[in-house]
Design a protein around this motif. Structure first.
Motif, PDB file in Angstrom:
ATOM      1  N   PHE A   1       2.868  -5.445  -7.847  1.00  0.00           N
ATOM      2  CA  PHE A   1       3.863  -5.651  -6.790  1.00  0.00           C
ATOM      3  C   PHE A   1       4.126  -4.358  -6.019  1.00  0.00           C
ATOM      4  O   PHE A   1       4.285  -4.380  -4.793  1.00  0.00           O
ATOM      5  N   ILE A   2       4.182  -3.230  -6.739  1.00  0.00           N
ATOM      6  CA  ILE A   2       4.415  -1.955  -6.049  1.00  0.00           C
ATOM      7  C   ILE A   2       3.236  -1.621  -5.140  1.00  0.00           C
ATOM      8  O   ILE A   2       3.415  -1.228  -3.982  1.00  0.00           O
ATOM      9  N   ALA A   3       2.033  -1.793  -5.660  1.00  0.00           N
ATOM     10  CA  ALA A   3       0.838  -1.512  -4.854  1.00  0.00           C
ATOM     11  C   ALA A   3       0.792  -2.399  -3.617  1.00  0.00           C
ATOM     12  O   ALA A   3       0.506  -1.926  -2.506  1.00  0.00           O
ATOM     13  N   ALA A   4       1.086  -3.690  -3.803  1.00  0.00           N
ATOM     14  CA  ALA A   4       1.026  -4.641  -2.689  1.00  0.00           C
ATOM     15  C   ALA A   4       2.038  -4.313  -1.601  1.00  0.00           C
ATOM     16  O   ALA A   4       1.809  -4.611  -0.416  1.00  0.00           O
ATOM     17  N   GLY A   5       3.151  -3.690  -1.975  1.00  0.00           N
ATOM     18  CA  GLY A   5       4.186  -3.369  -0.990  1.00  0.00           C
ATOM     19  C   GLY A   5       4.127  -1.953  -0.468  1.00  0.00           C
ATOM     20  O   GLY A   5       5.005  -1.537   0.308  1.00  0.00           O
ATOM     21  N   SER A   6       3.116  -1.192  -0.876  1.00  0.00           N
ATOM     22  CA  SER A   6       3.036   0.216  -0.481  1.00  0.00           C
ATOM     23  C   SER A   6       2.236   0.394   0.806  1.00  0.00           C
ATOM     24  O   SER A   6       1.249  -0.316   1.040  1.00  0.00           O
ATOM     25  N   PRO A   7       2.632   1.366   1.646  1.00  0.00           N
ATOM     26  CA  PRO A   7       1.879   1.641   2.876  1.00  0.00           C
ATOM     27  C   PRO A   7       0.535   2.289   2.554  1.00  0.00           C
ATOM     28  O   PRO A   7       0.368   2.899   1.481  1.00  0.00           O
ATOM     29  N   PRO A   8      -0.434   2.187   3.469  1.00  0.00           N
ATOM     30  CA  PRO A   8      -1.779   2.719   3.220  1.00  0.00           C
ATOM     31  C   PRO A   8      -1.789   4.201   2.843  1.00  0.00           C
ATOM     32  O   PRO A   8      -2.569   4.615   1.977  1.00  0.00           O
ATOM     33  N   GLU A   9      -0.916   5.008   3.473  1.00  0.00           N
ATOM     34  CA  GLU A   9      -0.934   6.440   3.173  1.00  0.00           C
ATOM     35  C   GLU A   9      -0.541   6.728   1.721  1.00  0.00           C
ATOM     36  O   GLU A   9      -1.052   7.674   1.102  1.00  0.00           O
ATOM     37  N   LEU A  10       0.363   5.898   1.168  1.00  0.00           N
ATOM     38  CA  LEU A  10       0.757   6.077  -0.228  1.00  0.00           C
ATOM     39  C   LEU A  10      -0.385   5.671  -1.159  1.00  0.00           C
ATOM     40  O   LEU A  10      -0.658   6.337  -2.162  1.00  0.00           O
ATOM     41  N   LEU A  11      -1.059   4.585  -0.819  1.00  0.00           N
ATOM     42  CA  LEU A  11      -2.202   4.139  -1.621  1.00  0.00           C
ATOM     43  C   LEU A  11      -3.316   5.184  -1.601  1.00  0.00           C
ATOM     44  O   LEU A  11      -3.932   5.478  -2.627  1.00  0.00           O
ATOM     45  N   THR A  12      -3.546   5.757  -0.433  1.00  0.00           N
ATOM     46  CA  THR A  12      -4.577   6.790  -0.288  1.00  0.00           C
ATOM     47  C   THR A  12      -4.213   8.039  -1.088  1.00  0.00           C
ATOM     48  O   THR A  12      -5.086   8.682  -1.691  1.00  0.00           O
ATOM     49  N   ARG A  13      -2.916   8.393  -1.097  1.00  0.00           N
ATOM     50  CA  ARG A  13      -2.449   9.559  -1.849  1.00  0.00           C
ATOM     51  C   ARG A  13      -2.846   9.454  -3.309  1.00  0.00           C
ATOM     52  O   ARG A  13      -3.180  10.446  -3.953  1.00  0.00           O
ATOM     53  N   HIS A  14      -2.836   8.221  -3.826  1.00  0.00           N
ATOM     54  CA  HIS A  14      -3.155   8.021  -5.239  1.00  0.00           C
ATOM     55  C   HIS A  14      -4.607   7.613  -5.467  1.00  0.00           C
ATOM     56  O   HIS A  14      -4.973   7.231  -6.584  1.00  0.00           O
ATOM     57  N   GLY A  15      -5.402   7.681  -4.421  1.00  0.00           N
ATOM     58  CA  GLY A  15      -6.825   7.406  -4.561  1.00  0.00           C
ATOM     59  C   GLY A  15      -7.171   5.960  -4.865  1.00  0.00           C
ATOM     60  O   GLY A  15      -8.179   5.674  -5.526  1.00  0.00           O
ATOM     61  N   LEU A  16      -6.351   5.027  -4.374  1.00  0.00           N
ATOM     62  CA  LEU A  16      -6.578   3.618  -4.671  1.00  0.00           C
ATOM     63  C   LEU A  16      -7.499   2.978  -3.629  1.00  0.00           C
ATOM     64  O   LEU A  16      -7.534   3.370  -2.469  1.00  0.00           O
ATOM     65  N   ASP A  17      -8.218   1.973  -4.064  1.00  0.00           N
ATOM     66  CA  ASP A  17      -9.134   1.216  -3.204  1.00  0.00           C
ATOM     67  C   ASP A  17      -8.315   0.228  -2.378  1.00  0.00           C
ATOM     68  O   ASP A  17      -7.726  -0.717  -2.922  1.00  0.00           O
ATOM     69  N   LEU A  18      -8.266   0.438  -1.066  1.00  0.00           N
ATOM     70  CA  LEU A  18      -7.442  -0.410  -0.193  1.00  0.00           C
ATOM     71  C   LEU A  18      -7.906  -1.862  -0.213  1.00  0.00           C
ATOM     72  O   LEU A  18      -7.086  -2.782  -0.121  1.00  0.00           O
TER      73      LEU A  18
END
Length: 328
Positions: A235-252
């Protein structure tokens, strides 16, 4: 370092929350934060019950907002809770959940400016002042005063600002005594704390409590702890902006699949898609030794209060006992 614990009076009832808070108090946890959502049991009543059943733990809503509650109502509530608890009340307040407010016919316009005015008026009211018109946009009170409450005195009202974005983090440093930041990873605090510090230094503050409002899952079994954290991480990942996901190295692309599966309530697929990267980016999950190490990392990053937030673990009672024994 101080420690807090969060309870959601939606998946657990009031009596359970009270019992969990008593257990947390016995494990030397310093704060109890009760979430505030219109669709759950009301945090005001829950906090009153917690206050009467405990003797040392501090407590407050985590968090109120000035869309669903007025500053006058929150000031009155704080003073009442502070009286019931013999001076242990705190107040968590934020800009409001802009995804939820429209569901109850509230348009969350100008949330940061509204929040700043609310904090200003709460402080004045809790200081016993009569608040007269001064040209404020949202809460331009005309002679408001608390007359039937016990005021907190020189201590005043400890206000924690629920903050994530840069504008609210800056406001927290400017007008708050502390911040409740929804994050579990040092990377997020490396960005947040300098914003707060710059504002708090400019305001001449000597102390400021930086709270990490974590998503915690602890168990002697690493597998059970991390599995219990999967849905929260999703749920946190799904609601996070792209820049936050990128900060943590996640696959968009993977996060997009997680979001789509959540939208279909396909939790089996969600569980298959959420991996270690998502869990480590947005939760603290694992054995007591793993959790202790991650909490130490937050301390090194500048966090001064760690809040053990939902889900806590596969079994809440066991989780609280483990946190008390190995982390606090």
């Amino acid at each position: 370092m101080t420690y807090g614990i969060e309870f959601v009076p939606g998946n657990v009832n009031v009596k359970q929350v009270v019992n969990f808070c008593k257990l947390a108090e016995s494990k030397d946890i310093d704060f109890a934060w009760i979430t505030n959502h219109y669709n759950n049991r009301h945090c005001y009543a829950v906090l009153a019950a917690v206050a009467q059943a405990t003797s040392t733990i501090k407590m407050g809503p985590g968090i109120m907002n000035s869309f669903t509650d007025t500053p006058a109502a929150m000031a009155s509530f704080f003073c009442t809770l502070n009286e019931i608890s013999d001076g242990r009340a705190t107040l968590g307040i934020g800009p409001g959940d802009l995804s939820t407010l429209p569901k109850i016919a509230i348009q969350g316009e100008k949330p940061v400016a509204r929040l700043e005015e609310a904090v200003m008026q709460i402080r004045k009211l809790c200081a016993g002042e009569q608040v007269n018109k001064s040209g404020l946009k949202f809460f331009d009170y005309d002679g408001a005063k608390l007359t039937g409450v016990t005021l907190p005195g020189k201590k005043g009202v400890p206000i924690y600002i629920g903050a994530q974005g840069p504008k609210v983090l800056e406001l927290a440093g400017k007008v708050g005594d502390g911040a409740l930041i929804n994050a579990s990873n040092p990377k997020d605090f490396h960005i947040a704390i300098p914003i707060i510090k710059k504002a708090s230094d400019a305001a001449g503050k000597k102390t400021f409590d930086v709270g990490a409002y974590t998503a915690m899952s602890i168990d002697r079994s690493e597998k059970k702890a991390r599995n219990a954290a999967k849905i929260v991480a999703a749920f946190i990942a799904a609601g996070s902006p792209p820049e936050l996901l990128t900060r943590h190295g996640l696959d968009l692309n993977n996060v997009a699949k997680i979001k789509a599966a959540l939208g279909k309530f396909d939790f089996k697929t969600v569980g298959e898609l959420v991996g270690d990267k998502e869990i480590d980016a947005f939760t603290i999950a694992g054995t007591p030794e793993m959790v202790k190490a991650k909490c130490d990392d937050l301390t090194k990053a500048g966090v001064t209060q760690i809040i053990f937030g939902s889900p806590l673990g596969p079994d809440m009672t066991t989780s609280i006992r483990l946190l008390g024994k190995y982390v606090v």
